[in-house]
Design a protein around this motif. Structure first.
Motif, mmCIF file in Angstrom:
data_model
loop_
_atom_site.group_PDB
_atom_site.id
_atom_site.type_symbol
_atom_site.label_atom_id
_atom_site.label_comp_id
_atom_site.label_asym_id
_atom_site.label_seq_id
_atom_site.Cartn_x
_atom_site.Cartn_y
_atom_site.Cartn_z
ATOM 1 N N ASP A 1 -19.417 -31.433 3.272
ATOM 2 C CA ASP A 1 -20.284 -30.626 2.541
ATOM 3 C C ASP A 1 -20.735 -29.430 3.339
ATOM 4 O O ASP A 1 -20.788 -28.260 3.002
ATOM 5 C CB ASP A 1 -21.416 -31.250 1.836
ATOM 6 N N VAL A 2 -21.052 -29.845 4.519
ATOM 7 C CA VAL A 2 -21.533 -28.849 5.728
ATOM 8 C C VAL A 2 -20.405 -27.843 5.747
ATOM 9 O O VAL A 2 -20.605 -26.605 5.830
ATOM 10 C CB VAL A 2 -22.145 -29.484 6.922
ATOM 11 N N PHE A 3 -19.362 -28.437 5.991
ATOM 12 C CA PHE A 3 -18.245 -27.146 6.163
ATOM 13 C C PHE A 3 -17.919 -26.622 5.062
ATOM 14 O O PHE A 3 -17.590 -25.196 5.161
ATOM 15 C CB PHE A 3 -16.875 -28.129 6.615
ATOM 16 N N HIS A 4 -18.069 -27.020 3.924
ATOM 17 C CA HIS A 4 -17.595 -26.280 2.645
ATOM 18 C C HIS A 4 -18.798 -25.205 2.217
ATOM 19 O O HIS A 4 -18.257 -23.954 1.774
ATOM 20 C CB HIS A 4 -17.257 -26.935 1.415
ATOM 21 N N THR A 5 -19.958 -25.567 2.280
ATOM 22 C CA THR A 5 -20.979 -24.835 1.774
ATOM 23 C C THR A 5 -21.952 -23.972 2.881
ATOM 24 O O THR A 5 -22.557 -23.102 2.516
ATOM 25 C CB THR A 5 -21.863 -25.607 0.941
ATOM 26 N N HIS A 6 -21.699 -24.383 4.066
ATOM 27 C CA HIS A 6 -22.663 -23.565 5.057
ATOM 28 C C HIS A 6 -22.077 -22.206 5.304
ATOM 29 O O HIS A 6 -20.692 -22.180 5.324
ATOM 30 C CB HIS A 6 -22.760 -24.461 6.339
ATOM 31 N N PRO A 7 -22.891 -21.330 5.809
ATOM 32 C CA PRO A 7 -22.144 -19.740 5.771
ATOM 33 C C PRO A 7 -21.459 -19.997 6.927
ATOM 34 O O PRO A 7 -21.991 -20.254 8.151
ATOM 35 C CB PRO A 7 -23.610 -18.974 6.024
ATOM 36 N N ARG A 8 -19.989 -19.346 6.835
ATOM 37 C CA ARG A 8 -19.194 -19.056 7.788
ATOM 38 C C ARG A 8 -18.172 -17.939 7.564
ATOM 39 O O ARG A 8 -18.005 -18.031 6.333
ATOM 40 C CB ARG A 8 -18.556 -20.292 8.314
ATOM 41 N N ILE A 9 -17.768 -17.184 8.387
ATOM 42 C CA ILE A 9 -16.745 -16.257 8.131
ATOM 43 C C ILE A 9 -15.433 -16.826 8.256
ATOM 44 O O ILE A 9 -15.058 -17.476 9.289
ATOM 45 C CB ILE A 9 -16.820 -14.997 9.284
ATOM 46 N N ARG A 10 -14.668 -16.239 7.354
ATOM 47 C CA ARG A 10 -13.173 -16.958 7.504
ATOM 48 C C ARG A 10 -12.365 -15.726 8.243
ATOM 49 O O ARG A 10 -12.510 -14.698 8.117
ATOM 50 C CB ARG A 10 -12.689 -16.961 5.958
ATOM 51 N N PHE A 11 -11.322 -16.308 8.931
ATOM 52 C CA PHE A 11 -10.519 -15.525 10.058
ATOM 53 C C PHE A 11 -9.054 -15.531 9.304
ATOM 54 O O PHE A 11 -8.163 -14.711 10.055
ATOM 55 C CB PHE A 11 -10.791 -16.104 11.261
ATOM 56 N N THR A 12 -8.663 -16.235 8.285
ATOM 57 C CA THR A 12 -7.226 -16.360 7.741
ATOM 58 C C THR A 12 -6.740 -15.288 6.721
ATOM 59 O O THR A 12 -5.856 -15.550 5.987
ATOM 60 C CB THR A 12 -6.963 -17.836 7.481
ATOM 61 N N GLY A 13 -7.751 -14.291 6.482
ATOM 62 C CA GLY A 13 -7.593 -13.286 5.435
ATOM 63 C C GLY A 13 -8.355 -12.189 5.846
ATOM 64 O O GLY A 13 -8.712 -11.771 6.796
ATOM 65 N N VAL A 14 -8.414 -11.474 4.492
ATOM 66 C CA VAL A 14 -9.353 -10.156 4.500
ATOM 67 C C VAL A 14 -10.278 -10.288 3.310
ATOM 68 O O VAL A 14 -9.805 -10.846 2.187
ATOM 69 C CB VAL A 14 -8.194 -8.992 4.423
ATOM 70 N N TYR A 15 -11.356 -9.697 3.540
ATOM 71 C CA TYR A 15 -12.418 -9.509 2.459
ATOM 72 C C TYR A 15 -12.121 -7.918 1.591
ATOM 73 O O TYR A 15 -12.054 -7.032 2.307
ATOM 74 C CB TYR A 15 -13.660 -9.457 2.820
ATOM 75 N N ILE A 16 -11.920 -8.153 0.400
ATOM 76 C CA ILE A 16 -11.531 -6.872 -0.290
ATOM 77 C C ILE A 16 -12.506 -6.669 -1.411
ATOM 78 O O ILE A 16 -13.031 -7.545 -2.087
ATOM 79 C CB ILE A 16 -10.186 -6.898 -1.047
ATOM 80 N N SER A 17 -13.052 -5.359 -1.480
ATOM 81 C CA SER A 17 -13.884 -4.976 -2.451
ATOM 82 C C SER A 17 -13.255 -3.743 -3.532
ATOM 83 O O SER A 17 -12.755 -2.756 -2.763
ATOM 84 C CB SER A 17 -15.105 -4.249 -1.857
ATOM 85 N N THR A 18 -13.067 -4.107 -4.604
ATOM 86 C CA THR A 18 -12.206 -3.149 -5.638
ATOM 87 C C THR A 18 -13.375 -2.422 -6.383
ATOM 88 O O THR A 18 -14.254 -2.967 -7.183
ATOM 89 C CB THR A 18 -11.388 -3.873 -6.379
ATOM 90 N N VAL A 19 -13.553 -1.271 -6.384
ATOM 91 C CA VAL A 19 -14.317 -0.496 -7.048
ATOM 92 C C VAL A 19 -13.839 0.348 -8.140
ATOM 93 O O VAL A 19 -12.733 1.279 -7.929
ATOM 94 C CB VAL A 19 -15.147 0.427 -6.034
ATOM 95 N N TYR B 1 -10.732 1.035 -2.609
ATOM 96 C CA TYR B 1 -10.879 -0.272 -1.987
ATOM 97 C C TYR B 1 -11.463 -0.280 -0.696
ATOM 98 O O TYR B 1 -11.389 0.654 0.082
ATOM 99 C CB TYR B 1 -9.380 -0.854 -1.835
ATOM 100 N N ARG B 2 -12.276 -1.317 -0.461
ATOM 101 C CA ARG B 2 -12.666 -1.460 0.802
ATOM 102 C C ARG B 2 -12.143 -2.640 1.360
ATOM 103 O O ARG B 2 -12.221 -3.792 0.813
ATOM 104 C CB ARG B 2 -14.359 -1.710 0.769
ATOM 105 N N TYR B 3 -11.999 -2.726 2.602
ATOM 106 C CA TYR B 3 -11.364 -3.966 3.447
ATOM 107 C C TYR B 3 -12.324 -4.172 4.744
ATOM 108 O O TYR B 3 -12.697 -3.253 5.251
ATOM 109 C CB TYR B 3 -9.822 -3.542 3.858
ATOM 110 N N LEU B 4 -12.467 -5.647 4.856
ATOM 111 C CA LEU B 4 -12.999 -5.935 5.890
ATOM 112 C C LEU B 4 -12.220 -7.330 6.583
ATOM 113 O O LEU B 4 -11.994 -8.178 5.911
ATOM 114 C CB LEU B 4 -14.356 -6.460 5.717
ATOM 115 N N ARG B 5 -11.891 -7.099 7.880
ATOM 116 C CA ARG B 5 -11.075 -8.160 8.574
ATOM 117 C C ARG B 5 -11.930 -8.636 9.933
ATOM 118 O O ARG B 5 -12.139 -7.712 10.655
ATOM 119 C CB ARG B 5 -9.674 -7.935 8.745
#
Length: 548
Positions: free
Chosen positions: A318-336, A361-365
């Protein structure tokens, strides 16, 4: 002649009486709502705005429905969503993502195909194409939405009469009522616990009566098996979790072995040790040698994230799944998406003004060394994510002087197989045009034990001190390049989880809390109003690998 005139006069009187009777009824009903007049806008006077700056960014006060829900809503999730998930399953490569080039699909012909294609384009954020397909679908069939509902969400037929012989209710009929009651479904935890004594069974023989194929893992001791699972988990947690689908024994170890999950949660590969809680580089990605003046967060080193930062009886899964952490295997996308009125044509006569649908779109990697890439563009994700790399950015910024051995290979859609470094090619012209607008930056997370530290150990806020609150656990601070050399952009985001289901992915959403621009010459802060901006959602990209 007199008789006909009198009959006509009598008909006119009856017609007038019927018309008067019909007109009186609506007047009687409409008199009631007329008594309650709506309140004029001039009656409610608006408060005068104050000249003082706000204490925080207005976007931080926006409530998100997916972030506030009760446990009852989780348990009461409708089965329609589950049916849609099951029916949407298809046979494909497990490592493929939504950006993997697919086989060309024929153009929709029927109304149902147009409707399905419109819903897919709407999910991707392209409202312009979705509206055109919706129009074509309803022109072909006005009831296409009902056809879609019957195909994907068929209504269950009502149960027939369980007692067709009309036997009295007081007399039980074993012929019409089954004796077996429906079995109650076990919770997941109890179901996994029932696999504790299961053994790994080999594959059955190909031909009946022949010897079964050998199964070497079946004879391994439990200690050796757990050590192998540990190596797999450190390499890729997704593959480790996927082993639970092999057999019940592996499912039990994947679910219950707290030691393996502790290694993943506290490790530097995908766990909390790989997160950055202080700025480790400058905006260009160079390692910081001297601390910047005014950086209060670096004056006192925060304690490292260890086992002591969490309670003793913690479930590390549960700590690994729920604790805040950034993912590095993809990209964060915001569609406006937003609409704005357009101007009528000066040469043609139109009855109405056009409405423009604007999409960007906004992209964050993010990268493990504390750097990140930020991009604002109108290009769709499938044309951007495969080229959003540090190698391509260095190639574009350095005047195309990078040696070919250091360039990032741009995969050609439809072609598989790895290429050697000597055959690496530069990104295509379209990708080079996109990478010209990419901004380099750096990121840091709020320390996870901030709420349990002493009162004196705090982490400074984001942006101007009078406009932004202090960072709380789960908050993300990003600094990127600005429009020019004298500007710098500052983003304040918060890690959340998208979706109401209990077993969905966590830490896959970034909510806006603030966005500012800082002028290095005049020491002034300017606030960006995020009226149309939407949260970021994480999407795994196969081409990024494990993010190293």
């Amino acid at each position: 002649m007199d008789d006909s005139a009198s009959a006509l006069e009598q008909f006119r009187k009856q017609w007038k009486e019927e018309v008067n009777a019909r007109t009186k009824k609506p007047q009687g009903h409409s008199s009631q709502p007329q008594q309650e007049r709506p309140r004029r806008t001039s009656d409610a006077r608006l408060e005068r705005p104050t000249n003082k700056p706000p204490t925080r960014h207005p976007i931080a006060d926006v409530k998100d429905e997916s972030d506030h829900y009760s446990d009852a809503e989780q348990t009461g999730e409708s089965s329609a969503k589950l049916i849609q998930r099951v029916e949407s399953l298809s046979i494909r490569n497990i490592d493929d993502d939504e950006f993997t080039p697919k086989q060309p699909v024929h153009e929709p012909q029927s109304a149902l195909e147009h409707f399905e294609h419109a819903m897919e384009r709407e999910r991707q954020g392209n409202l312009g194409d979705s509206l055109s397909h919706y129009r074509k679908a309803y022109r072909l069939d006005a009831k296409v939405d009902q056809t879609y509902r019957q195909k994907h969400f068929p209504t269950k037929s009502k149960p027939t009469n369980p007692n067709p012989s009309n036997t009295p209710a007081t007399v039980p009929s074993t012929a019409h009522h089954p004796s077996k009651e429906p079995q109650q479904e076990l919770p997941i935890a109890e179901l996994i616990d029932s696999f504790a004594h299961c053994q790994i069974t080999g594959a059955p023989p190909i031909i009946a009566g022949d010897r079964p194929p050998p199964c070497g893992i079946q004879k391994l001791p439990t200690e050796v098996l757990l050590e192998l699972l540990r190596h797999v988990a450190v390499r890729d947690p997704a593959v480790f979790v996927r082993l639970a689908l092999v057999c019940k024994k592996l499912a039990y170890h994947v679910w219950t072995d707290n030691g393996i999950w502790k290694r993943i949660a506290l490790g530097s590969e995908f766990g909390l040790a790989g997160q950055q809680y202080n700025f480790a580089t400058d905006l260009q990605g160079r390692e910081l040698v001297f601390r910047e003046l005014g950086d209060e967060s670096a004056e006192e080193d925060l304690p490292p994230v260890t086992e002591a930062s969490f309670p003793e009886q913690s479930t590390w899964r549960d700590v690994f799944h729920t604790h805040p952490r950034i993912r590095f295997t993809g990209v964060y996308i915001s569609t406006v998406n937003y609409t704005r009125p357009g101007g009528a044509s000066a040469t043609a006569y139109t009855w109405s003004s056009p409405i423009h649908v604007v999409t960007y779109y906004r992209y964050l990697r993010f990268f493990r060394d504390g750097t990140c890439l930020s991009l604002l563009t109108v290009e769709e994700p499938i044309d951007v994510v495969h080229h959003l790399t540090l190698e391509n950015l260095a190639y574009v910024r350095n005047g195309k002087k990078e040696p070919s051995s250091q360039l990032k290979v741009t995969p050609v859609p439809g072609k598989q197989g790895a290429t050697s470094s000597s055959s690496a090619v530069a990104p295509p012209p379209a990708a080079q045009h996109i990478m010209k607008h990419v901004l380099r930056g750096r990121w840091r997370l709020c320390h996870p034990s901030l709420d349990t530290l002493a009162a004196g150990a705090t982490q400074d806020g984001v942006g101007p001190s009078d406009l932004s609150p202090t960072m709380t656990p789960g908050d993300l601070h990003i600094e990127t390049e600005g429009a020019g050399s004298r500007y710098r952009y500052t983003m304040h985001l918060s890690l959340k989880s998208a979706g109401r289901a209990t077993h969905t992915s966590k830490n896959n959403k970034l909510n806006w809390k603030g966005f500012w621009s800082y002028n290095l010459l005049t020491d002034d802060w300017a606030e960006f109003h995020l009226r149309h901006d939407k949260p970021f959602y994480f999407s795994r990209v196969k081409g990024y690998g494990l993010g190293y």
